[in-house]
Enzyme design. Structure first.
Site, PDB file in Angstrom:
ATOM      1  N   LYS B  50      27.783  28.415  41.193  1.00 12.17           N
ATOM      2  CA  LYS B  50      28.031  29.675  41.551  1.00 12.17           C
ATOM      3  C   LYS B  50      29.070  29.365  42.837  1.00 12.17           C
ATOM      4  O   LYS B  50      28.612  28.471  43.566  1.00 12.17           O
ATOM      5  CB  LYS B  50      26.563  30.284  42.126  1.00 12.17           C
ATOM      6  CG  LYS B  50      26.753  31.536  42.779  1.00 12.17           C
ATOM      7  CD  LYS B  50      27.047  32.768  42.035  1.00 12.17           C
ATOM      8  CE  LYS B  50      27.208  34.007  43.022  1.00 12.17           C
ATOM      9  NZ  LYS B  50      27.952  35.061  42.154  1.00 12.17           N
ATOM     10  N   GLY B  51      29.791  30.437  43.164  1.00 10.07           N
ATOM     11  CA  GLY B  51      30.398  30.351  44.233  1.00 10.07           C
ATOM     12  C   GLY B  51      29.811  30.125  45.482  1.00 10.07           C
ATOM     13  O   GLY B  51      28.898  30.938  45.725  1.00 10.07           O
ATOM     14  N   LEU B  78      29.564  37.548  45.573  1.00 14.74           N
ATOM     15  CA  LEU B  78      29.497  36.268  46.052  1.00 14.74           C
ATOM     16  C   LEU B  78      28.113  35.943  46.671  1.00 14.74           C
ATOM     17  O   LEU B  78      28.072  35.247  47.756  1.00 14.74           O
ATOM     18  CB  LEU B  78      30.621  35.702  46.749  1.00 14.74           C
ATOM     19  CG  LEU B  78      31.884  35.374  46.036  1.00 14.74           C
ATOM     20  CD1 LEU B  78      32.973  34.838  47.059  1.00 14.74           C
ATOM     21  CD2 LEU B  78      31.623  34.065  45.475  1.00 14.74           C
ATOM     22  N   ASN B 132      37.823  29.055  44.355  1.00 18.48           N
ATOM     23  CA  ASN B 132      37.807  30.384  43.844  1.00 18.48           C
ATOM     24  C   ASN B 132      39.098  31.237  44.601  1.00 18.48           C
ATOM     25  O   ASN B 132      38.642  31.561  45.659  1.00 18.48           O
ATOM     26  CB  ASN B 132      36.728  30.630  43.797  1.00 18.48           C
ATOM     27  CG  ASN B 132      36.456  32.398  43.668  1.00 18.48           C
ATOM     28  OD1 ASN B 132      37.314  33.076  43.143  1.00 18.48           O
ATOM     29  ND2 ASN B 132      35.234  32.735  43.351  1.00 18.48           N
ATOM     30  N   CYS B 135      38.534  35.904  43.259  1.00 13.29           N
ATOM     31  CA  CYS B 135      37.285  36.870  43.237  1.00 13.29           C
ATOM     32  C   CYS B 135      37.680  38.035  43.614  1.00 13.29           C
ATOM     33  O   CYS B 135      38.140  38.140  44.643  1.00 13.29           O
ATOM     34  CB  CYS B 135      36.018  36.148  44.134  1.00 13.29           C
ATOM     35  SG  CYS B 135      34.849  37.495  44.018  1.00 13.29           S
ATOM     36  N   GLY B 272      31.209  31.554  30.156  1.00 14.91           N
ATOM     37  CA  GLY B 272      30.768  32.250  31.359  1.00 14.91           C
ATOM     38  C   GLY B 272      29.837  33.477  30.669  1.00 14.91           C
ATOM     39  O   GLY B 272      28.648  33.089  30.226  1.00 14.91           O
TER      40      GLY B 272
END
Lengths: 261, 305
Positions: B50-51, B78, B132, B135, B272
């Site tokens: 996960k970011g 996020l 990233n 986003c 995803g």
């Protein structure tokens, strides 16, 4: 994979539809039998059903379970539940579960507050209480008598908003009365947020334990998408907010920890 | 299920040697331990976390997800625990299961954030990071860094200087000149490009109440099978201008989808949204890919395209 992991049967599993019928004008009961050994769901837990080609599974609280058989109570609301409504006996359902947390059953005289389809998991809880001979009072609230049907529960106190069946008014208007009358020590609730919020407030005032089963929309059911993340309070330190995921840490929470929106 | 004997699915991404090209995408696989009940995670090529940001983030208020025809819009924003709690609490769990290649997805609200995160990853011997830069769900930056050529080049160059491991840059399709951006990413020293991130999208729900329509809007990033054609086109465009590996993603659900991405020049793929629909899908795809090779009398993925 280690030994304990191979025992788990949470993988997407198929179940066969045993029955799927209307219990009121817009509410249905789906009864299925799992093909693989089911880890027996506990009241409050849910399963997630793959609905045709929809990208997101639909979660449902378990309303009854025994061995490899279980039931859900659902309302037809959109594409997913429309698909489930059309499932016929003998057809297969792809599900994962049981998922999430369960109600913690204690030997305490309890009040069940179920609103609408929230009555489903309460019925399941009542079954477990009966098995363990723990006394309880069951309040079941609906908009109107046409919504009932679920009430295969003679001991449930029926309450309808419009008074067409049972007592008239909102279920929340009867909570205090039954707490006093039946000397309630703990509350369990599943239903619309405003009902659970009010129940939680009353529980706090009277210093009673309360467990709430919360519903939010999420994508994954397994704790990774963060779609269902909510703010919760630390009971001992209410200033501190902690993010919890409904699908993983819930759906059952200590009602005193919820930050209601 | 498991790795089929005598079939070579391995791919190299930067310094990483992956046993197969199936990687789980950021934000759809948690920190991997959540999937232990469903699959043997070490059978996958790699996982992307996960970011993760420098400081913990609470994310956006509800509602955060909305499914649409063949897709999903999310506006999680996020939510994450921040890099230090991750290194302390989650990393040991990932490392405990040996043989997992993992990539940390990092997101910042300033260029300095990215560089600092990269340094932290460097100091902690993290094998690979994915930047990233795309986003769509946070107001302060992220997507903006991936849109402006000068900023993109400077940012990737600075991260490259701070970090020696495998550097992957995740791009969005919400840009006008994909080829130009991809070239800049390569020139700045990235080891690979991953694409595409979610596509900016909106869902509207109208309720007719009291003689008027009441509108509920969810704006966020669209993922799922519906964006696959956009992703294939994007990858095809950038493949013609860069030599570095491309990790393709966008709606991959079936092994045919994996092959389509490889056929337009992707070296590996990320899975995803399909992880939400089928929690066992990523491991299944590894198996299916091996089966396809066997069926077509191939022993190695490299022989296919």
């Amino acid at each position: 994979m280690n030994a304990t992991m191979t025992k788990l049967v949470k993988k997407a599993t198929l179940a066969t539809v045993k029955a799927n019928h209307k219990v009121s004008h817009n509410t249905y009961r789906l009864c299925v039998e799992s093909e693989k050994d089911l880890i027996e769901p506990q009241p409050g837990q849910f399963i997630s059903i793959l609905c045709s080609n929809l990208v997101v599974r639909r979660p449902f609280s378990v309303a009854f379970a025994q061995d490899n058989y279980f039931e859900i109570i659902y309302k037809v609301r959109g594409e997913g539940t429309k698909y489930i409504e059309n499932l016929k006996e003998g057809q297969q359902v792809n599900y994962i579960g049981p998922l999430g947390s369960a109600f913690c059953i204690e030997n305490k005289k309890s009040l069940f507050i179920g609103g609408g389809v929230g009555v489903g998991p309460m019925m399941f809880l009542a079954q477990r209480f009966k098995e363990q001979s723990i006394p309880y009072t069951f309040l079941a609230g609906f908009h109107s008598n046409i919504d009932i049907g679920l009430a295969g529960f003679p001991e449930a106190v029926l309450i309808t908003d419009d008074g067409t069946s049972g007592k008239q008014g909102s279920i929340v208007d009867y909570i205090k009365e039954y707490i006093e009358k039946d000397k309630i020590e703990k509350i369990y609730t599943c239903g619309p947020d405003p009902v659970m919020q009010k129940a939680a407030k009353i529980a706090e005032e009277l210093d009673l334990c309360i467990e709430v089963a919360i519903e939010r929309f999420f994508a994954c059911s397994v704790g990774v998408c963060m779609g269902c993340s909510i703010d919760t309070k630390d009971v001992d330190n209410p200033e501190t907010l902690v993010k919890k995921r409904i699908c993983k840490h819930g759906p059952v929470f200590d009602g005193r920890t919820i930050v209601w929106e | 299920m498991g790795v089929k004997q005598n079939i070579d699915l391995s791919v190299n991404i930067g310094k990483m040697k992956l046993k197969n090209p199936i990687i789980t995408a950021s934000g759809t696989f948690g920190y991997a331990d959540e999937f232990d009940e469903y699959i043997k995670v070490s059978n996958l090529g790699a996982i992307v976390t996960k970011g993760i940001t420098l400081e913990p983030r609470k994310g956006n208020p509800q509602p955060r997800v909305q499914d649409v025809t063949n897709g999903l819009i999310n506006r999680i924003g996020l939510e994450n625990m921040g890099i230090y709690p991750f290194l302390e609490k989650k990393l040991p769990i990932i490392l405990k299961e040996k043989n997992i290649s993992f990539i940390i997805n990092i997101a910042g609200s300033s260029e300095e954030d990215y560089v600092q995160l990269a340094k932290i990853c460097q100091d902690n011997s993290i094998e690979a990071i994915e930047l990233n830069l795309s986003c769509p769900n946070v107001k302060d930056g992220c997507l903006e860094f991936g849109k402006d050529p000068d900023t993109l080049y400077r940012l990737v160059s600075n991260v490259r200087e701070a970090y020696e491991g495998t550097l992957i840059v995740k791009l969005t399709s919400n840009i006008s000149y994909p080829a130009q951006m991809a070239q800049l990413v390569q020139k700045a020293g990235a080891d690979a490009i991953s694409a595409i991130n979610t596509v900016k999208a909106m869902h509207i729900r109208l309720n007719y109440n009291n003689n008027k329509f009441e509108k509920t809007t969810i704006q966020g990033g669209l993922s799922g099978p519906t964006i696959k054609p956009i992703a294939l086109n994007f990858i095809s465009e950038i493949r013609s201008v860069v030599d570095i590996p491309i990790i393709g993603m966008g709606g991959i659900t079936y092994v045919q989808d994996v092959l389509e991405f490889l056929s337009v020049g992707a070296n590996a793929v990320q899975i995803g949204t399909a992880n939400f629909t089928h929690p066992t899908i990523s491991e299944q795809l590894v198996d299916d890919l091996a089966d396809i090779l066997i069926k077509n009398n191939k022993t190695s993925l490299k022989e296919c395209f």
